[in-house]
Design an enzyme around this catalytic site. Sequence first.
Site, short mmCIF file in Angstrom:
data_model
loop_
_atom_site.label_atom_id
_atom_site.label_comp_id
_atom_site.label_asym_id
_atom_site.label_seq_id
_atom_site.Cartn_x
_atom_site.Cartn_y
_atom_site.Cartn_z
CB THR A 127 5.12 -1.38 3.98
OG1 THR A 127 3.73 -1.12 4.15
CG2 THR A 127 5.44 -1.20 2.50
CD GLU A 129 -0.44 0.52 2.17
OE1 GLU A 129 -0.85 0.74 1.02
OE2 GLU A 129 -1.19 0.48 3.16
CE1 TYR A 151 6.07 3.88 1.79
CE2 TYR A 151 4.13 2.46 1.86
CZ TYR A 151 5.30 2.92 2.44
OH TYR A 151 5.70 2.43 3.66
CE LYS A 155 8.95 1.75 2.62
NZ LYS A 155 10.12 1.76 3.51
P1 NDP Z 1 8.13 8.53 8.86
O1 NDP Z 1 7.49 9.09 7.64
O2 NDP Z 1 7.71 9.02 10.20
O3 NDP Z 1 9.72 8.75 8.75
C1 NDP Z 1 10.39 8.73 7.52
C2 NDP Z 1 11.81 9.18 7.75
O4 NDP Z 1 12.53 9.16 6.50
C3 NDP Z 1 11.96 10.61 8.29
O5 NDP Z 1 12.96 10.62 9.28
C4 NDP Z 1 12.42 11.41 7.08
O6 NDP Z 1 13.17 12.54 7.39
C5 NDP Z 1 13.31 10.35 6.42
N1 NDP Z 1 13.65 10.66 5.03
C6 NDP Z 1 12.79 10.99 4.03
N2 NDP Z 1 13.48 11.19 2.89
C7 NDP Z 1 14.79 10.98 3.17
C8 NDP Z 1 15.99 11.02 2.39
N3 NDP Z 1 15.98 11.34 1.10
N4 NDP Z 1 17.17 10.72 3.00
C9 NDP Z 1 17.20 10.43 4.32
N5 NDP Z 1 16.09 10.39 5.11
C10 NDP Z 1 14.91 10.65 4.53
O7 NDP Z 1 7.98 6.95 8.77
P2 NDP Z 1 7.74 5.88 9.95
O8 NDP Z 1 8.68 6.14 11.05
O9 NDP Z 1 6.29 5.76 10.22
O10 NDP Z 1 8.15 4.54 9.20
C11 NDP Z 1 9.51 4.11 9.16
C12 NDP Z 1 9.73 3.27 7.91
O11 NDP Z 1 8.88 2.12 7.97
C13 NDP Z 1 9.39 3.98 6.60
O12 NDP Z 1 10.29 3.51 5.63
C14 NDP Z 1 7.99 3.50 6.29
O13 NDP Z 1 7.72 3.55 4.90
C15 NDP Z 1 8.04 2.07 6.81
N6 NDP Z 1 6.80 1.51 7.26
C16 NDP Z 1 6.03 2.21 8.14
C17 NDP Z 1 4.85 1.67 8.59
C18 NDP Z 1 4.00 2.40 9.59
O14 NDP Z 1 2.84 1.99 9.78
N7 NDP Z 1 4.51 3.41 10.27
C19 NDP Z 1 4.38 0.35 8.11
C20 NDP Z 1 5.33 -0.34 7.29
C21 NDP Z 1 6.48 0.24 6.86
P3 NDP Z 1 12.45 13.98 7.69
O15 NDP Z 1 12.00 13.89 9.10
O16 NDP Z 1 13.54 14.95 7.47
O17 NDP Z 1 11.33 14.10 6.70
P1 GDP Z 2 -1.57 3.60 4.78
O1 GDP Z 2 -2.18 2.27 5.09
O2 GDP Z 2 -0.08 3.58 4.81
O3 GDP Z 2 -2.10 4.23 3.53
O4 GDP Z 2 -1.94 4.53 6.05
P2 GDP Z 2 -2.94 5.77 6.20
O5 GDP Z 2 -3.09 5.99 7.66
O6 GDP Z 2 -2.50 6.93 5.37
O7 GDP Z 2 -4.32 5.25 5.57
C1 GDP Z 2 -4.99 4.11 6.10
C2 GDP Z 2 -6.33 3.97 5.42
O8 GDP Z 2 -7.18 5.03 5.86
C3 GDP Z 2 -6.29 4.06 3.88
O9 GDP Z 2 -7.11 3.05 3.34
C4 GDP Z 2 -6.88 5.43 3.59
O10 GDP Z 2 -7.55 5.52 2.33
C5 GDP Z 2 -7.88 5.55 4.73
N1 GDP Z 2 -8.29 6.94 4.98
C6 GDP Z 2 -9.55 7.39 5.02
N2 GDP Z 2 -9.56 8.71 5.21
C7 GDP Z 2 -8.28 9.12 5.30
C8 GDP Z 2 -7.65 10.39 5.50
O11 GDP Z 2 -8.29 11.42 5.62
N3 GDP Z 2 -6.28 10.40 5.57
C9 GDP Z 2 -5.54 9.25 5.44
N4 GDP Z 2 -4.22 9.33 5.55
N5 GDP Z 2 -6.11 8.05 5.24
C10 GDP Z 2 -7.46 7.98 5.17
#
Ligand code: NDP
Ligand code: GDP
Length: 327
Positions: A127, A129, A151, A155
């Site tokens: 990520t 992040e 987090y 990562k």
């Molecule tokens: P989500 O939070 O939507 O999905 C996370 C998944 O991980 C869910 O299916 C969850 O299951 C599963 N999970 C959590 N804990 C466990 C565990 N202990 N064992 C097995 N499975 C588990 O994430 P996204 O789809 O948005 O993102 C996918 C990946 O990419 C993540 O690793 C995220 O950190 C990373 N990422 C995402 C970005 C984004 O902008 N979306 C940016 C960069 C990286 P359940 O549904 O049961 O909770």
């Molecule tokens: P992140 O980049 O993985 O932390 O994705 P988020 O969507 O959670 O947050 C993106 C940015 O939006 C971060 O800088 C947060 O601090 C900002 N932000 C501002 N208000 C909010 C809020 O109410 N919820 C979340 N999730 N983020 C917020």
Amino acid sequence: MSSKHALITGVTGQDGAYLARFLLGRGYSVHGVIARRGTDTLWRLRELSVLDDIEIIDADLIDLSSLIRALERTKAEEIYNLAAQSFVATSWDQPLLTAEVTAVGALRLLEAMRIVNPKARFYQASTSEMFGKIQQPVQDERTPFYPRSPYAVSKLFAHWSTVNYRESFNLHASSGILFNHESPLRGIEFVTRKVTDAVARINCGLQKELRLGNVDAQRDWGFAGDYVEAMWAMLQQPEPDNYVVATGKTTSVREMCRIAFAHVGLKSEDYVVVDPRYHRPAEVDVLIGNAAKAKERLGWSPKTPLETLIHMMVDADIERVRRSLRA
Ligand code: NDP
Ligand code: GDP
């Protein structure tokens, strides 16, 4: 068409659902890891109509033996590690759980692959992040990392474990450093979806205001459906590597709100209230990625402009709200 087997951890998440649909479309047998916790986590797979086409595997990133069994049973040639405790804000409340799942969980899956099938190909969901307090105005694969949350620290461990297993054991293990990507399937706790859900509810008279934290934060937001294609492309390369996946444009939360509210003819400043409860102990102020390497080597570039993405999300949330009102 291929008849490869792919295993996706995190298949019930946003990216897992889109990746499953993409791989099924390419003829893969898709095995989705589900960590059962008793709540309905299958709604995304239902929404994309792929639930019946996936083989569900019970396993958990916390349990190495379950991962070993999953790899033995599926004989997956491609392993996509998308599972994580993925919400930054929660990682300060549950730092140890975040490290167990997001950091050590990735290492467990690498270990399982090393034991069961070292010839498989591995994708780690890294990520932007990890760049955190940015060390360069535009971030690419060579930008130094400076994580700002449990987090992001977790990562970073997973990222370096992927690189280390590649170098130590010659595994085909790639790390995709993806910048924020969103969709109608985004979790409601993330800011874009929180905003589009609020716009839908305000538009339908169910909500009066939207309370947010740092609206000056800027993110490089793309569409998840585009980004999963880059994950797959990484595993088709002859050599494993690290790739930044991003749009190259950054937008503030404030501006993102403006676009979302304007889509239904409203002004965001009439509804958005800044609430310090949503401020984070340490913030990532701005992210902007350079995906030139992904473009050159993978032939990947983003297809969906931010306005189109936000409109798609608002429309989907309005449809959901209307459906719930009809029920
Ligand atoms: P989500 O939070 O939507 O999905 C996370 C998944 O991980 C869910 O299916 C969850 O299951 C599963 N999970 C959590 N804990 C466990 C565990 N202990 N064992 C097995 N499975 C588990 O994430 P996204 O789809 O948005 O993102 C996918 C990946 O990419 C993540 O690793 C995220 O950190 C990373 N990422 C995402 C970005 C984004 O902008 N979306 C940016 C960069 C990286 P359940 O549904 O049961 O909770
Ligand atoms: P992140 O980049 O993985 O932390 O994705 P988020 O969507 O959670 O947050 C993106 C940015 O939006 C971060 O800088 C947060 O601090 C900002 N932000 C501002 N208000 C909010 C809020 O109410 N919820 C979340 N999730 N983020 C917020």
